[in-house]
Enzyme design. Structure first.
Site, mmCIF file in Angstrom:
data_model
loop_
_atom_site.group_PDB
_atom_site.id
_atom_site.type_symbol
_atom_site.label_atom_id
_atom_site.label_comp_id
_atom_site.label_asym_id
_atom_site.label_seq_id
_atom_site.Cartn_x
_atom_site.Cartn_y
_atom_site.Cartn_z
ATOM 1 N N LEU C 60 0.824 -1.215 0.000
ATOM 2 C CA LEU C 60 0.000 0.000 0.000
ATOM 3 C C LEU C 60 0.856 1.262 0.000
ATOM 4 O O LEU C 60 0.441 2.307 -0.503
ATOM 5 C CB LEU C 60 -0.922 -0.010 1.227
ATOM 6 C CG LEU C 60 -1.994 -1.100 1.219
ATOM 7 C CD1 LEU C 60 -2.536 -1.342 2.620
ATOM 8 C CD2 LEU C 60 -3.114 -0.707 0.278
ATOM 9 N N TYR C 144 -6.058 3.173 15.194
ATOM 10 C CA TYR C 144 -6.699 2.392 14.138
ATOM 11 C C TYR C 144 -8.058 3.002 13.770
ATOM 12 O O TYR C 144 -8.357 3.222 12.588
ATOM 13 C CB TYR C 144 -6.860 0.945 14.628
ATOM 14 C CG TYR C 144 -7.747 0.098 13.767
ATOM 15 C CD1 TYR C 144 -7.429 -0.181 12.450
ATOM 16 C CD2 TYR C 144 -8.925 -0.433 14.290
ATOM 17 C CE1 TYR C 144 -8.250 -0.966 11.672
ATOM 18 C CE2 TYR C 144 -9.754 -1.219 13.513
ATOM 19 C CZ TYR C 144 -9.422 -1.474 12.201
ATOM 20 O OH TYR C 144 -10.238 -2.246 11.424
ATOM 21 N N SER C 174 -16.292 -10.020 12.321
ATOM 22 C CA SER C 174 -16.622 -11.067 11.358
ATOM 23 C C SER C 174 -15.733 -12.277 11.593
ATOM 24 O O SER C 174 -14.546 -12.261 11.274
ATOM 25 C CB SER C 174 -16.501 -10.555 9.928
ATOM 26 O OG SER C 174 -17.130 -11.459 9.034
#
Lengths: 273, 273, 273, 273, 273, 273
Positions: C60, C144, C174
């Site tokens: 990234l 974060y 999740s």
């Protein structure tokens, strides 16, 4: 039947006040399944104790008795007090001073969660074409409604000061079946009442919350969006009774309060003093 | 001095309760100018009647005396009752049962307007960096604050049922001068108190309204936007006292309630029972 | 399995970043069914390419590599970056500069839709008794969470300026199954994750939207009312796991963050620098 | 000149970052009057120290230098960083990493209050006929605007976690005089800038607040109702310049961004990378 | 089939206007089951009367005919008028003057309930990523949309003045099946149309209400939360048609109004004068 | 006198409709100072043209004449039409069809700004103790009020479609002096009317805006917070007239509409057909 269940009941000792009243008798056997011991209180006769039940009559006006009543209790379902419009003195004694005694007893005994039977009559002057949520300012319709708003405010203070959590249940009409046109919107089945009370007792973080107590009726005026953390999911509905009620009961006049206001006929009850 | 004035006082007879208390003594001579007769009541000594005054002591707990007190009265400024945190019994007697007696007396005597001294302690648990208006849900900080919320709800019911108008004044701190850092935000000068009470008495349509009682202080937490119909326009400010207060009074600790909460130290007062 | 399906996959080429991470491995085979080619990227090992897959590792932080990565891509599912609290430098490199590189690459390559894995930690400091929607102001609980709020704001700017649509998914938890009491509210099943991502990819007009990523759990704090245009309808629930979790895991202390805050333990993590 | 004044300055040591920039040079002599010592920092030349000044140049990117910079400081006025649209790297270094260094330094040094120069470009994509308050969701117009939104969110996290108070000033256009038609709405006079910064420094309870920085201009788009606790009262206005500006400057085309958006021409600046 | 049913139809005589139009033909046989007599009106040919039907053609522009039309009618379902964009004169005659005639006729004949076919084109300029409820200010997309907003406002006035209740149905797209991508969000099945109209006719207290007319489609932009008192519960969905529509119809360009606006192509129709 | 002034009038040609009416005669000489040429229209006699005036009578119902009327006009102040309750036909002709003709003429002639005289009767059914802003849903009290709501909606559509800006002025009571108790709240002095119209004409970005037209009266019901971009700052007040009005005019009965509703007696006017 509510969904929260496990082999070991989640509560050691629950207290149910008003256990001899209409909804008290409904909840008495149902709450029994969710605790090891169920303490029951009322000023009326409670009959004899079933297995796991403790009978401890106490008048809400009796501070010392109330303090004893909440000793070693995990949580309280407070149905006690007067549940209709009445003269000031009994309303004051049971629903105002009595609720104060309840919260003081909770504070002194370290009880952390109370499920408080409030009422739709806290917001009884809203029109039936106004859909409201928990942030709608109170518009009580009776001394009774004002006394329930008092309980909501007092419990808010005990939450902010002492961390005692309260779920205020603004109950509509909890009966075996809906009985009239207004109750097609306000009805809360006995099974859904149990679901609601259990959700309020077991929600991980209840804070100080206001939840409307109604089943999944097709027509309704109350929006529980802001109480999703409580986890109440109604599974009943007034709809199966609609056809018969509409066929057999006359349509009220346009200015009949049962068709105008959330609180129905309460907006015209009293004064009784 | 307030701006509404004319040669003929707008009221025939006003009733001022709590007339011997702190704010009562401030308003007694000021209200006198706005009515032909000023009826005064308190449980404490009221001294002797000045010209145009009527002394009629009455205990708020005494229903019959209250009914007499409101006879032939145009409007009421209700300062009576307890204005600090206290034990339950006196709060209950004066601020709950007493207010009920007041409204029943108004209903029975046909009185159409009451100015009710509520309190910032109805919303005392908001943080001082939260700016709230009249729609913010109550967060009372004390039994006193809960009792004032009771008065707001009871008067709402009397408005909806009987058309009796009430302006609830959530008074901050009305003293001759601001006395500490918190009061730089909450101060209500005595002249602005008079303006506020007169505005509440004379607003053409008061309905049931909530107005915060503060002067035009530079720092503040309360927004009167929704009470513009009352027409209260403060003309004083705490600002001239700021430099001296900030120079002479220590900055409170970061977790001192006088610097955290609207209600200041009240959030820690009591319990007194 | 999600409901949108047809014989011809709706996308020619999708890009999945973070494809070697936890959720990336879940989505990799599932997204494959909805495109002719699935480009996969991660800094970790991606294994070997299945039929129709393209492996194109890119950091990234590497602007040029990112620009290449988005070439001839219809839409992006951006799971890349750091998904836990960490020290500033890696958070900054991956979640801030990395997201900037992603959007610049989208702009330069003409990519029109990005599904951005944001996080509930953008709003982690809300209390668990507060139900919020997409308009609630951010209250991030960690670096974060702040980095995810950055991504939401950056993508807003690319939508307003360049028409690049983004659906920000504020994912709860999740995992294959809910693992603790807090996750009874925050859980997002893997099947519902797929439904959510597909809804976000295929919504006819996504604009710049914020959707909370949770299953149809009985207790919850997040209201997706304002994202109805995305068309996400969860079909799973944490409820079947409730009894076992409540029976086997101790109730947290009243001041335990896992029971107080949306963000749970994150409000206490770090600092790590 | 601001209204808060006393013989003893209220602060022992203030830190002004960005002291060599446009607004830094304006505030340098003005802040000097409100503290015993004024520490000044910038990456550009600060000239020589006046009486009571401390020059301590530090790059925002230099974590160690920033930590030193905030040592023994009562409060910070953070004007440092880039105040226009620019390429990503400098924006990232100064306005993102730099602001992180600032807050870490505050945390480690126990600094309790920061006045953060945010910008109207956080909400630059609102239309000029939309009046917004502090709750309007961000719609940044540039990387610069996104970086300022980052600072607002980061400081929110430091407030929730560590109690460090921040007042985010969404400054409009602070210049000696309004220079164009848009600035008739966005102008913040230098005297009002001082009032605003002092109000933010001295508000008793600042929490984490957002205040728009504008004078009392006749036409405006920003509503500071929710920041009344900060106590900022502008005393200047752009109105005296209106006639000349309107007489000498052409009316922009209907689709000119300077007449459409809060952020004016910024919505079209860049990209610069 | 709608849920409200009983052996005796709840209405003696219903009036359906626009009975020869698209939706009129759908509702004609369905409404017949809910009343003893169904009066039908249109300017177009109505065919022959079935059992229990009364044909009474009347032009909306004809005041006297309209007054006759509403004689001895319990309630009206008003589909009459123009349902697409058109030139001013016909829109004005049918949808403005015609609606005025309808309400005057209701007032003079004592009709107490009207179901008014409004349209999503009252809010046609909202973007498809904006989810709105009944409080969203009108943003009509056409003269047609403006004329429907007129009907909503006129009926509000008749409710406030005369107590005539109206349910305004902001119908999306009611067709046998969804025909294009936009209709996946706006579709209202014919069965749901019947449910909606019956709910509007029979809601115990309809007041003056606005309800969006759509099925339970997966993607949607309209929130009926505030109309819960009407009791409309859709049971159909556009989802079964999605795959085929998405497979066979091209994706519109990003700036195609059918993908941008609630009102779809209407935002570009006309002017026709 | 309004504050915007310069040696060169800001407008080349303004059009004032309804120039022979009550407010038209007030504005005629005042607007003359702000444009090089003032075109005047009315169906009543306009007298003779002063220097810089153009008389161009046109009936609102005459489409062709209206199109001519707006030729080469910079902006319009539309006072034309009926300003009281009346029978449907004249209301419809002037205030509905006439306003449509006005906007079509503006579109065809490229006119970019219209100041539209709307009315408080758009919201006339709100109670005088309800303070509302521009987002309050319309509650018109008369056909007149409905016709003004039509104009607001029509102009919204012309703004969204064609970019024609409109400022809707919901004028209270503009007379030389307040004449009764209600007008103490609703009064708009002639000087403030001029300020309001000029602000609406000259606001840099007016979009489609709603502004209440009242002076800085002490008691009021309308909140212009959302119209701050228009820059209207009233400088007059009804207060100097209060004492005399309150001394000489009887207090209305509690159920007198002049004391209950924003719209006053209008809620009871008519029907006139």
């Amino acid at each position: 039947m509510a969904s929260a269940s496990s082999s070991t009941p989640p509560f050691h000792r629950l207290l149910l006040t008003g256990a001899a009243g209409g909804l008290g008798r409904v909840l008495r056997p149902r709450l029994r399944r969710h605790c090891q011991r169920l303490r029951l209180s009322d000023r009326a006769d409670l009959g004899s104790a079933a297995d796991g039940e403790e009978l401890q009559p106490a008048a809400l006006e009796d501070r010392a008795a109330m303090r004893e009543l909440l000793r070693e209790v995990d949580a309280v379902v407070h149905l006690g007090g007067i549940a209709v419009e009445a003269a000031w003195e009994p309303i004051q004694a049971a629903n105002i001073t009595g609720v104060y005694h309840l919260y003081e007893a909770a504070r002194l005994n370290g009880v952390r969660r109370i499920v408080f039977a409030s009422s739709n009559h806290v917001v009884g002057f809203y029109r039936q074409h106004e859909v409201i949520d928990a942030l709608a300012p109170p518009r009580p319709d009776t001394l009774y409604g004002v006394s329930k708003a008092f309980g909501e405010n007092l419990s808010r203070m005990y939450f902010e000061r002492y961390g005692i959590e309260t779920v205020c249940l603004r109950i509509g009409s909890s009966t075996p079946a809906p009985e009239n046109r207004r109750m097609l919107a306000t009805w809360l089945s006995h099974d859904d009442l149990e679901r609601l009370v259990l959700a309020a007792l077991t929600a991980p973080n209840a804070g100080h919350s206001i939840v409307y107590g109604l089943s999944d009726n097709r027509t309704r005026w109350w929006d529980n969006r802001l109480a999703a953390h409580i986890g109440y999911r109604p599974q009943d509905s007034s709809e199966p009774w609609r056809a018969e009620i509409e066929a057999t009961q006359p349509v009220p006049d346009p200015d009949d309060p049962t068709r105008l206001y959330h609180g129905g006929v309460f907006v015209e009850l009293g004064p009784y003093d």
